[in-house]
Design a protein around this motif. Structure first.
Motif, PDB file in Angstrom:
ATOM      1  N   PHE A   1       0.800  -1.220   0.000  1.00  0.00           N
ATOM      2  CA  PHE A   1       0.000   0.000   0.000  1.00  0.00           C
ATOM      3  C   PHE A   1       0.836   1.274   0.000  1.00  0.00           C
ATOM      4  CE2 PHE A   1      -3.031  -3.090   1.657  1.00  0.00           C
ATOM      5  CZ  PHE A   1      -4.116  -2.819   0.855  1.00  0.00           C
ATOM      6  N   VAL A   2       2.092   1.197   0.435  1.00  0.00           N
ATOM      7  CA  VAL A   2       2.871   2.431   0.579  1.00  0.00           C
ATOM      8  C   VAL A   2       4.000   2.585  -0.438  1.00  0.00           C
ATOM      9  CG1 VAL A   2       2.329   2.694   3.024  1.00  0.00           C
ATOM     10  CG2 VAL A   2       4.354   1.410   2.357  1.00  0.00           C
ATOM     11  N   LEU A   3       4.501   1.514  -0.990  1.00  0.00           N
ATOM     12  CA  LEU A   3       5.592   1.628  -1.953  1.00  0.00           C
ATOM     13  C   LEU A   3       5.076   2.107  -3.307  1.00  0.00           C
ATOM     14  CD1 LEU A   3       7.696  -1.563  -1.136  1.00  0.00           C
ATOM     15  CD2 LEU A   3       8.184   0.799  -0.515  1.00  0.00           C
ATOM     16  N   PRO A   4       5.883   2.869  -4.031  1.00  0.00           N
ATOM     17  CA  PRO A   4       5.434   3.400  -5.325  1.00  0.00           C
ATOM     18  C   PRO A   4       5.379   2.308  -6.399  1.00  0.00           C
ATOM     19  CG  PRO A   4       7.710   4.019  -4.928  1.00  0.00           C
ATOM     20  CD  PRO A   4       7.228   3.331  -3.681  1.00  0.00           C
ATOM     21  N   LEU A   5       4.596   2.582  -7.421  1.00  0.00           N
ATOM     22  CA  LEU A   5       4.454   1.670  -8.553  1.00  0.00           C
ATOM     23  C   LEU A   5       4.924   2.405  -9.804  1.00  0.00           C
ATOM     24  CD1 LEU A   5       3.293  -1.112  -9.418  1.00  0.00           C
ATOM     25  CD2 LEU A   5       1.147   0.054  -9.850  1.00  0.00           C
ATOM     26  N   TYR A   6       5.842   1.790 -10.544  1.00  0.00           N
ATOM     27  CA  TYR A   6       6.385   2.390 -11.762  1.00  0.00           C
ATOM     28  C   TYR A   6       6.013   1.523 -12.961  1.00  0.00           C
ATOM     29  CZ  TYR A   6       9.284   4.834  -8.375  1.00  0.00           C
ATOM     30  OH  TYR A   6       9.711   5.574  -7.314  1.00  0.00           O
ATOM     31  N   TYR A   7       6.002   2.135 -14.124  1.00  0.00           N
ATOM     32  CA  TYR A   7       5.696   1.411 -15.347  1.00  0.00           C
ATOM     33  C   TYR A   7       6.881   1.492 -16.299  1.00  0.00           C
ATOM     34  CZ  TYR A   7       1.117   1.804 -13.324  1.00  0.00           C
ATOM     35  OH  TYR A   7       0.069   1.744 -12.456  1.00  0.00           O
ATOM     36  N   ILE A   8       7.214   0.363 -16.885  1.00  0.00           N
ATOM     37  CA  ILE A   8       8.314   0.281 -17.839  1.00  0.00           C
ATOM     38  C   ILE A   8       7.722  -0.075 -19.192  1.00  0.00           C
ATOM     39  CG2 ILE A   8      10.414  -0.969 -18.456  1.00  0.00           C
ATOM     40  CD1 ILE A   8      10.789  -1.492 -15.432  1.00  0.00           C
ATOM     41  N   GLN A   9       8.088   0.676 -20.197  1.00  0.00           N
ATOM     42  CA  GLN A   9       7.582   0.411 -21.539  1.00  0.00           C
ATOM     43  C   GLN A   9       8.545  -0.525 -22.247  1.00  0.00           C
ATOM     44  OE1 GLN A   9       5.870   3.390 -23.800  1.00  0.00           O
ATOM     45  NE2 GLN A   9       4.616   4.078 -22.106  1.00  0.00           N
ATOM     46  N   GLY A  10       8.045  -1.716 -22.579  1.00  0.00           N
ATOM     47  CA  GLY A  10       8.841  -2.699 -23.306  1.00  0.00           C
ATOM     48  C   GLY A  10       8.547  -2.636 -24.780  1.00  0.00           C
ATOM     49  N   SER A  11       9.210  -3.478 -25.544  1.00  0.00           N
ATOM     50  CA  SER A  11       9.006  -3.450 -26.997  1.00  0.00           C
ATOM     51  C   SER A  11       7.663  -4.090 -27.393  1.00  0.00           C
ATOM     52  CB  SER A  11      10.158  -4.167 -27.695  1.00  0.00           C
ATOM     53  OG  SER A  11      10.312  -5.464 -27.184  1.00  0.00           O
ATOM     54  N   TYR A  12       7.188  -5.060 -26.616  1.00  0.00           N
ATOM     55  CA  TYR A  12       5.916  -5.716 -26.932  1.00  0.00           C
ATOM     56  C   TYR A  12       4.822  -5.360 -25.943  1.00  0.00           C
ATOM     57  CZ  TYR A  12       8.783  -8.647 -29.924  1.00  0.00           C
ATOM     58  OH  TYR A  12       9.647  -9.090 -30.869  1.00  0.00           O
ATOM     59  N   SER A  13       5.204  -5.043 -24.727  1.00  0.00           N
ATOM     60  CA  SER A  13       4.211  -4.811 -23.687  1.00  0.00           C
ATOM     61  C   SER A  13       4.812  -3.904 -22.613  1.00  0.00           C
ATOM     62  CB  SER A  13       3.805  -6.159 -23.066  1.00  0.00           C
ATOM     63  OG  SER A  13       2.909  -5.971 -22.014  1.00  0.00           O
ATOM     64  N   ASN A  14       3.966  -3.247 -21.855  1.00  0.00           N
ATOM     65  CA  ASN A  14       4.406  -2.455 -20.712  1.00  0.00           C
ATOM     66  C   ASN A  14       4.397  -3.354 -19.476  1.00  0.00           C
ATOM     67  OD1 ASN A  14       4.453  -0.307 -22.447  1.00  0.00           O
ATOM     68  ND2 ASN A  14       2.487   0.502 -21.787  1.00  0.00           N
ATOM     69  N   TYR A  15       5.178  -2.969 -18.485  1.00  0.00           N
ATOM     70  CA  TYR A  15       5.283  -3.744 -17.254  1.00  0.00           C
ATOM     71  C   TYR A  15       5.178  -2.814 -16.063  1.00  0.00           C
ATOM     72  CZ  TYR A  15       7.236  -7.100 -20.504  1.00  0.00           C
ATOM     73  OH  TYR A  15       7.425  -7.951 -21.555  1.00  0.00           O
ATOM     74  N   SER A  16       4.635  -3.317 -14.991  1.00  0.00           N
ATOM     75  CA  SER A  16       4.628  -2.550 -13.745  1.00  0.00           C
ATOM     76  C   SER A  16       5.744  -3.059 -12.865  1.00  0.00           C
ATOM     77  CB  SER A  16       3.285  -2.680 -13.045  1.00  0.00           C
ATOM     78  OG  SER A  16       3.013  -4.007 -12.735  1.00  0.00           O
ATOM     79  N   MET A  17       6.270  -2.149 -12.056  1.00  0.00           N
ATOM     80  CA  MET A  17       7.386  -2.519 -11.178  1.00  0.00           C
ATOM     81  C   MET A  17       7.251  -1.798  -9.859  1.00  0.00           C
ATOM     82  SD  MET A  17      11.269  -2.449 -12.294  1.00  0.00           S
ATOM     83  CE  MET A  17      12.389  -1.543 -11.280  1.00  0.00           C
TER      84      MET A  17
END
Length: 134
Positions: A118-134
């Motif tokens: 609930f407290v840690l941030p969520l980032y998104y990475i744009q890949g060549s075929y799909s995006n990913y959350s991290m």
């Protein structure tokens, strides 16, 4: 498409659940834990599909919807792993005698990770075929 694997997995979970729940089971702890585990794995798979859609359509999906879906998904991953642990531990309880202190220590990682989700941030990475959350 990225969704193919998740859809096949959801169909397999449904197929296994159909055969499992069609039979009568003993009302014992391991049966209840396995049912909780199965439900958690089903929720996990559904939210995996939802998050796969939301992360690949970031411009169309509101940020709050995407964040809520990811929080539920990651909580489902954590819960499914913990329920699997409880299920295996319940199978071994005839041979293991665990104190309440040990049981408390064993629940700590689940509780800590659940709180951190609930407290840690969520980032998104744009890949060549799909995006990913991290």
């Amino acid at each position: 498409m990225v969704l193919k694997t998740s859809i096949i997995c959801l169909l397999l979970i449904g197929y296994m659940g159909f055969f499992y729940y069609r039979n009568i089971h003993l009302p014992i702890k391991t049966t209840r834990l396995f049912s909780c585990y199965y439900i958690s794995a089903s929720i996990l798979n559904v939210f995996e599909l939802i998050t796969l859609y939301t992360v690949n359509h970031l411009e169309q999906v509101p940020v709050s919807v995407n964040l809520a879906a990811h929080i539920i998904y990651i909580l489902a991953v954590n819960t499914t792993a913990y329920l699997y642990f409880l299920y295996v531990r319940s199978l071994l309880e005839k041979h293991l005698k665990l104190s309440e202190v040990i049981r408390g220590v064993q629940v700590a990682p689940f509780a800590i990770v659940s709180a951190l989700i609930f407290v840690l941030p969520l980032y998104y990475i744009q890949g060549s075929y799909s995006n990913y959350s991290m």
